[in-house]
Design a protein around this motif. Structure first.
Motif, PDB file in Angstrom:
ATOM      1  N   ALA A   1       0.822  -1.206   0.000  1.00 33.29           N
ATOM      2  CA  ALA A   1       0.000   0.000   0.000  1.00 33.29           C
ATOM      3  C   ALA A   1       0.858   1.258   0.000  1.00 33.29           C
ATOM      4  O   ALA A   1       0.506   2.263  -0.654  1.00 33.29           O
ATOM      5  CB  ALA A   1      -0.939  -0.009   1.204  1.00 33.29           C
ATOM      6  N   ASP A   2       1.988   1.237   0.716  1.00 32.15           N
ATOM      7  CA  ASP A   2       2.879   2.394   0.724  1.00 32.15           C
ATOM      8  C   ASP A   2       3.414   2.679  -0.676  1.00 32.15           C
ATOM      9  O   ASP A   2       3.495   3.835  -1.106  1.00 32.15           O
ATOM     10  CB  ASP A   2       4.043   2.165   1.692  1.00 32.15           C
ATOM     11  CG  ASP A   2       3.596   2.045   3.139  1.00 32.15           C
ATOM     12  OD1 ASP A   2       2.613   2.716   3.509  1.00 32.15           O
ATOM     13  OD2 ASP A   2       4.223   1.278   3.888  1.00 32.15           O
TER      14      ASP A   2
ATOM     15  N   THR B   1       2.081   1.683  -3.682  1.00 29.29           N
ATOM     16  CA  THR B   1       1.054   2.097  -4.633  1.00 29.29           C
ATOM     17  C   THR B   1       0.594   3.529  -4.366  1.00 29.29           C
ATOM     18  O   THR B   1       0.331   4.290  -5.301  1.00 29.29           O
ATOM     19  CB  THR B   1      -0.144   1.133  -4.597  1.00 29.29           C
ATOM     20  OG1 THR B   1      -0.612   0.997  -3.252  1.00 29.29           O
ATOM     21  CG2 THR B   1       0.244  -0.234  -5.129  1.00 29.29           C
ATOM     22  N   ARG B   2       0.512   3.909  -3.087  1.00 31.92           N
ATOM     23  CA  ARG B   2       0.161   5.304  -2.777  1.00 31.92           C
ATOM     24  C   ARG B   2       1.220   6.260  -3.308  1.00 31.92           C
ATOM     25  O   ARG B   2       0.905   7.313  -3.871  1.00 31.92           O
ATOM     26  CB  ARG B   2      -0.005   5.489  -1.272  1.00 31.92           C
ATOM     27  CG  ARG B   2      -1.364   5.092  -0.738  1.00 31.92           C
ATOM     28  CD  ARG B   2      -1.582   5.635   0.672  1.00 31.92           C
ATOM     29  NE  ARG B   2      -0.577   5.135   1.612  1.00 31.92           N
ATOM     30  CZ  ARG B   2      -0.734   4.046   2.345  1.00 31.92           C
ATOM     31  NH1 ARG B   2      -1.831   3.323   2.249  1.00 31.92           N
ATOM     32  NH2 ARG B   2       0.225   3.661   3.179  1.00 31.92           N
ATOM     33  N   GLY B   3       2.493   5.903  -3.139  1.00 26.98           N
ATOM     34  CA  GLY B   3       3.564   6.766  -3.611  1.00 26.98           C
ATOM     35  C   GLY B   3       3.563   6.934  -5.122  1.00 26.98           C
ATOM     36  O   GLY B   3       3.991   7.967  -5.633  1.00 26.98           O
TER      37      GLY B   3
ATOM     38  N   GLY C   1       0.737   6.688  -6.885  1.00 29.04           N
ATOM     39  CA  GLY C   1      -0.585   7.142  -7.307  1.00 29.04           C
ATOM     40  C   GLY C   1      -1.376   6.072  -8.033  1.00 29.04           C
ATOM     41  O   GLY C   1      -2.167   6.376  -8.933  1.00 29.04           O
TER      42      GLY C   1
ATOM     43  N   ASP D   1      -3.960   2.528  -8.078  1.00 32.62           N
ATOM     44  CA  ASP D   1      -4.938   1.697  -7.391  1.00 32.62           C
ATOM     45  C   ASP D   1      -5.350   0.587  -8.343  1.00 32.62           C
ATOM     46  O   ASP D   1      -4.776   0.444  -9.429  1.00 32.62           O
ATOM     47  CB  ASP D   1      -6.135   2.513  -6.896  1.00 32.62           C
ATOM     48  CG  ASP D   1      -6.905   3.197  -8.017  1.00 32.62           C
ATOM     49  OD1 ASP D   1      -6.857   2.714  -9.177  1.00 32.62           O
ATOM     50  OD2 ASP D   1      -7.555   4.222  -7.750  1.00 32.62           O
TER      51      ASP D   1
ATOM     52  N   GLY E   1      -4.668  -2.239   0.414  1.00 30.04           N
ATOM     53  CA  GLY E   1      -5.055  -0.849   0.324  1.00 30.04           C
ATOM     54  C   GLY E   1      -5.476  -0.419  -1.060  1.00 30.04           C
ATOM     55  O   GLY E   1      -5.444   0.764  -1.393  1.00 30.04           O
ATOM     56  N   LEU E   2      -5.857  -1.372  -1.911  1.00 28.55           N
ATOM     57  CA  LEU E   2      -6.346  -1.074  -3.251  1.00 28.55           C
ATOM     58  C   LEU E   2      -7.860  -1.115  -3.249  1.00 28.55           C
ATOM     59  O   LEU E   2      -8.469  -1.868  -2.490  1.00 28.55           O
ATOM     60  CB  LEU E   2      -5.794  -2.087  -4.252  1.00 28.55           C
ATOM     61  CG  LEU E   2      -4.265  -2.126  -4.374  1.00 28.55           C
ATOM     62  CD1 LEU E   2      -3.835  -3.360  -5.133  1.00 28.55           C
ATOM     63  CD2 LEU E   2      -3.749  -0.872  -5.038  1.00 28.55           C
ATOM     64  N   THR E   3      -8.476  -0.326  -4.089  1.00 32.63           N
ATOM     65  CA  THR E   3      -9.929  -0.289  -4.154  1.00 32.63           C
ATOM     66  C   THR E   3     -10.394  -0.509  -5.580  1.00 32.63           C
ATOM     67  O   THR E   3      -9.733  -0.124  -6.532  1.00 32.63           O
ATOM     68  CB  THR E   3     -10.478   1.062  -3.670  1.00 32.63           C
ATOM     69  OG1 THR E   3      -9.946   2.120  -4.495  1.00 32.63           O
ATOM     70  CG2 THR E   3     -10.087   1.314  -2.225  1.00 32.63           C
TER      71      THR E   3
END
Length: 323
Positions: A23-24, A26-28, A30, A32, A315-317
């Motif tokens: 999740a860290d 993929t957030r970095g 951008g 999902d 943490g993916l939607t």
């Protein structure tokens, strides 16, 4: 057996919790699950203009693992990437690698493992990058492939049978929870076993699943559930164990040939028969449910291993029709 204690130990184990770092990343970036290639799957699947998909995947390794067993690390660089492609219903076409080492002598066993595995599985290494002046030994490997029909982490449905497919003809490697059933296997068997996954996809028997990764059966079930927007109830009494294996370790182990398939119940027997014909264990170990969690149960108790609504895992939607 105290299932609550077992679930708590598994949920706290580094092999399980390490996946939280996805999740860290993929957030970095951008990203999902709706981004191109559907991050969260075992390989990126990019639709082709004619038909089917191009597949791309890559793997890196813990430095301690590489330094402890460099030849096996090179072998694993090939093996795990080919499993990712097969898990998507694909066939691998080529491998690339990046190797770091202090000098050519220390790089030699790493390169030998890569070479030996590529020959065993019949997939060419077509290039990569090397640095033989690095302070430490390490490796990363990428793979390309193609699929006509996909097996996806996003396609499990409530009511599915959860099938654990694992080659038990092996043993643990020293120090790590890695169950290896590949090193002594004939090359044609390794190649034929991996080919079962695209054959199942092309026959319309399987469209949902994931290869069993460092998170083991329970961590992989959690990733598959979260991607698909469902949950799983896993019957621990239904999980076959190799001789001498401990259940708790097995639930978090990373097998050299291991997949979780979420299949329509009417297809389960046909799927199991395909693997049985190649002496690979394929057991129905649970059921997909319309609740966002992984439960473990036996004849007397049911406990929750992880509820990803309360604590997201990848943490993916992504939108799900049944969520």
């Amino acid at each position: 057996m105290d299932l609550s204690a077992l679930a708590a130990r598994l949920a706290a184990h580094p092999s399980i919790r390490g996946k939280l770092q996805i999740a860290d990343a993929t957030r970095g970036l951008g990203l999902d699950a709706a981004s191109p290639g559907a991050p969260g799957d075992d390989a990126a699947a990019l639709p082709r203009a004619d038909r089917g998909w191009d597949l791309l995947a890559g793997e890196g390794f813990m430095p301690q693992f590489v330094s402890d067993d460099p030849w096996f690390a090179g072998w694993c660089g090939v093996m795990v990437n080919l499993s990712d492609i097969a898990a998507m219903g694909g066939r691998a076409t080529a491998l690339l690698n990046a190797v770091w080492a202090p000098d050519a002598e220390q790089a030699a066993p790493l390169l030998a493992g890569l070479r030996d595995a590529a020959r065993a599985y019949g997939v060419p290494i077509v290039g990569g990058h090397s640095n033989l002046g690095a302070p430490a030994l390490n490796i990363a490997v990428s793979v390309t492939g193609r699929a006509d029909r996909l097996i996806s982490s996003f396609a499990a449905r409530p009511g599915d049978a959860l099938i654990a497919v694992i080659d038990h003809r092996g043993a643990y490697r020293p120090r790590f929870d890695n169950w290896c059933a590949a090193l002594d296997a004939p090359h044609d068997r390794l190649q034929g076993d991996l080919a079962l996954l695209p054959e199942l996809a092309e026959a319309g028997l399987v469209d949902a699943g994931k290869d069993i990764s460092q998170g083991g059966i329970v961590g992989t079930a959690l990733m598959l559930a979260e991607c698909s927007g469902c949950g799983f109830q896993i019957d621990i009494d239904a999980i076959p164990l190799p001789p001498g294996a401990d259940l708790e370790r097995w639930l978090r182990s990373f097998p050299s040939f291991g997949f979780l398939l979420s299949a329509r119940p009417a297809q389960a027997a046909a799927i199991q028969a395909r693997f049985k014909a190649r002496d690979i264990c394929a057991a129905v170990i649970g059921t997909a449910i319309d609740i966002p969690r992984i439960d473990l149960f036996d004849a007397t108790q049911t406990v929750t291993f992880w509820d990803y609504r309360d604590q997201p895992y990848l943490g993916l939607t992504k939108d799900h029709a049944h969520a």
